[in-house]
Design an enzyme around this catalytic site. Structure first.
Site, PDB file in Angstrom:
ATOM      1  CE1 TYR A  42     -43.721 -20.577   0.936  1.00 61.27           C
ATOM      2  CE2 TYR A  42     -41.545 -21.508   0.532  1.00 61.27           C
ATOM      3  CZ  TYR A  42     -42.350 -20.421   0.810  1.00 61.27           C
ATOM      4  OH  TYR A  42     -41.798 -19.175   0.943  1.00 61.27           O
ATOM      5  CB  SER A  81     -38.640 -19.106  -1.842  1.00 59.27           C
ATOM      6  OG  SER A  81     -37.859 -19.901  -0.962  1.00 59.27           O
TER       7      SER A  81
END
Length: 239
Positions: free
Chosen positions: A147, A134
């Site tokens: 996360y 990400s």
């Protein structure tokens, strides 16, 4: 990497970015096996010509089910795409279970699959591992601490194994999406990249031999980070 005639495994491939990656790899002539947790979504993928394996990668049993399900198959492309968010909050100990679930799915499972499927990847004339991290692996946002930590950990792992496999037949690729319009981001406002467009950049990177694919706005974040990591962190922490 030439995709035509290859056998690919895409985790989390029945929805979101993973589904689009699977469709586009299939469109390039590859045979594709997808994994997921929803039997209904997997049946829909079967109707489109995909092999399917139901598995919950947040559990050791789910990882075992996947590895056993592809035993004896000549996997040449492993796409570790499956991922989940976390409801973890620092001042709420009861959310530690959510944090653990996120860590097992986003970090533990890709490490296990890279390790356990490496022998079959090595046995192919040409092979690749794609770990989907990400833009938040570059600089975190405060609201997604666990996360972000899993994606930063997977980024570091990917860079390390790329060095370990340097000169081998197994290319290691990191794909860094921005905020993408998927079920995971349904509650977020603001500009989102489409899953189709994000997948197209990732698949293009696989085909052209890139080691890192910065999709969409991550290109700008990566540029800012290259100039000033501190500035990138200041921008992203409240994102």
């Amino acid at each position: 990497m030439e995709l035509h005639g290859k056998l690919a495994l895409v985790t989390g491939g029945s929805d979101g970015i993973g589904r689009e990656i699977a469709l586009q790899i299939q469109g390039a002539g590859a045979d594709v096996i997808v994994t997921g947790r929803s039997a209904d979504k997997l049946r829909a993928m079967e109707g489109l010509g995909f092999g399917t394996i139901i598995s919950d990668l947040s559990t050791p049993a789910g990882v075992d089910a996947l590895v056993n399900g592809v035993a004896g198959k000549p996997i040449a492309l492993l796409v570790n795409n499956a991922g989940v968010g976390s409801e973890y909050e620092l001042d709420r100990p009861e959310t530690l279970d959510s944090a653990a679930h996120c860590i097992r799915t986003n970090l533990d499972a890709p490490i296990a699959l890279c390790t356990r499927l490496l022998p079959v990847l090595r046995a192919q004339p040409e092979a690749a591992i794609v770990n989907v991290t990400s833009g938040l692996a570059i600089a975190p946002r405060a609201a997604g601490s666990v996360y972000c930590a899993t994606k930063a950990g997977l980024r570091s792992y990917t860079q390390a194994i790329r060095h370990q496999l340097k000169g081998s037949n197994v290319r290691v690729i990191e794909a860094l999406p921005p905020v993408v319009a998927t079920n995971m981001t349904a509650g977020r406002t603001g500009k989102k990249m489409s899953a189709h467009d994000c997948a197209a950049e990732i698949v293009r990177g696989i085909r052209t031999g890139k080691s890192e694919v910065n999709a969409g706005m991550v290109k700008i974040l990566q540029l800012v980070h290259s100039i000033s990591p501190a500035l990138a962190r200041r921008i992203m922490i409240r994102f």
